[in-house]
Scaffold this active site. Structure first.
Site, PDB file in Angstrom:
ATOM      1  CE  LYS A   1       0.576   2.322  14.829  1.00  0.00           C
ATOM      2  NZ  LYS A   1       0.345   2.115  13.385  1.00  0.00           N
TER       3      LYS A   1
ATOM      4  CD  GLU B   1      -1.029   0.792   3.621  1.00  0.00           C
ATOM      5  OE1 GLU B   1      -1.511   1.913   3.382  1.00  0.00           O
ATOM      6  OE2 GLU B   1      -1.146   0.223   4.714  1.00  0.00           O
TER       7      GLU B   1
HETATM    8  N1  PSU Z   1      -2.414   1.723  10.592  1.00  0.00           N
HETATM    9  C1  PSU Z   1      -1.102   1.886  10.700  1.00  0.00           C
HETATM   10  N2  PSU Z   1      -0.439   2.594   9.751  1.00  0.00           N
HETATM   11  C2  PSU Z   1      -1.079   3.124   8.671  1.00  0.00           C
HETATM   12  C3  PSU Z   1      -2.502   2.900   8.549  1.00  0.00           C
HETATM   13  C4  PSU Z   1      -3.123   2.203   9.530  1.00  0.00           C
HETATM   14  O1  PSU Z   1      -0.510   1.426  11.654  1.00  0.00           O
HETATM   15  O2  PSU Z   1      -0.445   3.778   7.834  1.00  0.00           O
HETATM   16  C5  PSU Z   1      -3.226   3.425   7.345  1.00  0.00           C
HETATM   17  C6  PSU Z   1      -3.513   2.264   6.369  1.00  0.00           C
HETATM   18  O3  PSU Z   1      -3.413   2.746   5.044  1.00  0.00           O
HETATM   19  C7  PSU Z   1      -4.958   1.906   6.678  1.00  0.00           C
HETATM   20  C8  PSU Z   1      -5.514   3.274   6.996  1.00  0.00           C
HETATM   21  O4  PSU Z   1      -5.636   1.282   5.605  1.00  0.00           O
HETATM   22  O5  PSU Z   1      -4.499   3.932   7.734  1.00  0.00           O
HETATM   23  C9  PSU Z   1      -6.802   3.216   7.789  1.00  0.00           C
HETATM   24  O6  PSU Z   1      -7.307   4.508   7.924  1.00  0.00           O
HETATM   25  P1  PSU Z   1      -8.765   4.746   8.531  1.00  0.00           P
HETATM   26  O7  PSU Z   1      -8.645   4.419   9.987  1.00  0.00           O
HETATM   27  O8  PSU Z   1      -9.043   6.199   8.259  1.00  0.00           O
HETATM   28  O9  PSU Z   1      -9.678   3.841   7.778  1.00  0.00           O
END
Ligand code: PSU
Ligand code: MN
Length: 326
Positions: A180, A45
């Site tokens: 996390k 990604e």
């Molecule tokens: N968790 C991490 N690092 C990240 C992300 C999540 O530890 O960079 C990023 C990933 O791209 C994940 C996104 O798909 O955040 C999720 O964002 P949201 O919570 O807005 O859906």
């Protein structure tokens, strides 16, 4: 002349299926060749590059992760939208462009893809958008650091990452170090169960919590080798379940030592986000950046280490899967 309903539907289908009416996905030559020869490919990604880490560590990590994928027998395919074109497999220059754009690139989840394409923008794809584009070109394995989940207090805010619904509808195996503890881990696992997503622990019975090996939550099954993991992915595929799989790989022990320090930073960052009323898709990038500041870079070092470890496992599984399909 009036069309019958059936004729109208046939016309609509023809319209949707005709090549000039579908969006062109640019697949890098090396990726395209590997796919046509049935060789191992690993999707990666790009939100982790633009929004997950600061420059220049993001660029260095992106290059190193690609190198690790190669060393372990697969071709890397970083996914992003550049000048409105969805790309699967980036050149070093394209990786650098994303790394330097940082948060100026649009954080692109499934809901954002059409607008980024229509406006000719630069989009860094999250897990949901990366899964979707990977599955469009039939890449079955995808490596990242952590997936999104149900945010804490999500039962009130309904802030649930679209990564989870994507896992429920797109057949790609996502290698991650869990989620996390900025998120609500038990509810994230409940939501994945509802979506019918298999959550496998790699050499563990416990779902890991990204910076630490343990979350106190169990996984739904366990795999102990790349071959066993490849068989799981192949069974999911042959059953045509249509759902993704989460393969949770715990952070290597030597990098999880600072876990409790990071946990207290997480608590502080969550408190600040509440006070500043930071919500929606800004929440995850804000929390990641604050936790990194508060830990004096320790969380970033752990983050980089676990992504690299996931890349080793994901590439080995992709190679085992290619062998299984020979
Ligand atoms: N968790 C991490 N690092 C990240 C992300 C999540 O530890 O960079 C990023 C990933 O791209 C994940 C996104 O798909 O955040 C999720 O964002 P949201 O919570 O807005 O859906
Ligand atoms: Mn969200």
């Amino acid at each position: 002349m009036a069309f019958s309903a059936a004729a109208r539907i046939t016309n609509l289908r023809r319209h949707l299926d005709s090549p000039q009416d579908s969006i062109n996905v640019k697949v890098a030559p090396e990726v395209s060749e590997a796919l046509s020869l049935g060789r191992a490919v690993v999707a990666l990604e790009s939100t982790i590059i633009s929004h997950g880490m600061p420059y220049p560590q993001n660029f260095e990590t992106a290059k190193e992760v690609e190198a690790i994928v190669r060393e372990n027998g697969a071709v890397p395919a970083t996914v992003a939208i550049l000048d409105g074109t969805p790309c699967v497999g980036l050149s070093v220059e394209e990786l650098e462009k994303l790394a330097t754009l940082g948060t100026k690139a649009r954080k692109t989840a499934r809901r954002d893809i059409a607008h980024v394409v229509a406006s000719g923008g630069n989009g860094a794809t999250t897990v949901s958008a990366t899964m979707l584009l990977a599955s469009m070109v039939q890449i079955p394995v995808f490596v990242t650091g952590g997936i999104g989940g149900v945010h804490r207090d999500g039962e009130h805010t309904m802030d649930i990452s679209s990564d989870l619904t994507e896992l429920g509808r797109t057949p790609v195996a996502v290698f991650c170090a869990g989620v996390k503890s900025i998120l609500d881990i038990p509810r994230t696992l409940e939501y994945l169960e509802t979506q019918g997503v298999c959550v496998a622990g790699y050499k563990t019975n416990e779902f890991p919590a990204f910076f630490t090996e343990s979350s106190g939550c169990k996984v739904s099954c366990r795999v102990d080798s790349p071959e066993e993991c490849a068989r799981l992915i192949e069974a999911n595929n042959k059953l045509k379940l249509g759902t993704g799989i989460v393969i949770a790989v715990p952070i290597p022990r030597e990098h999880s030592a600072s876990g409790h320090i990071i946990e207290s930073a997480i608590q502080k960052a969550l408190q600040e986000a509440r006070e500043k009323n930071i919500t929606g898709n800004a929440a995850t990038p804000f929390l990641l950046a604050r936790i990194n500041d508060l830990t004096g870079g320790a969380s970033l070092a752990s983050n980089i280490a676990l992504v690299k470890n996931n890349a080793i496992v994901g590439a080995k599984v992709a190679a085992a899967l290619a062998q299984l399909r020979e």
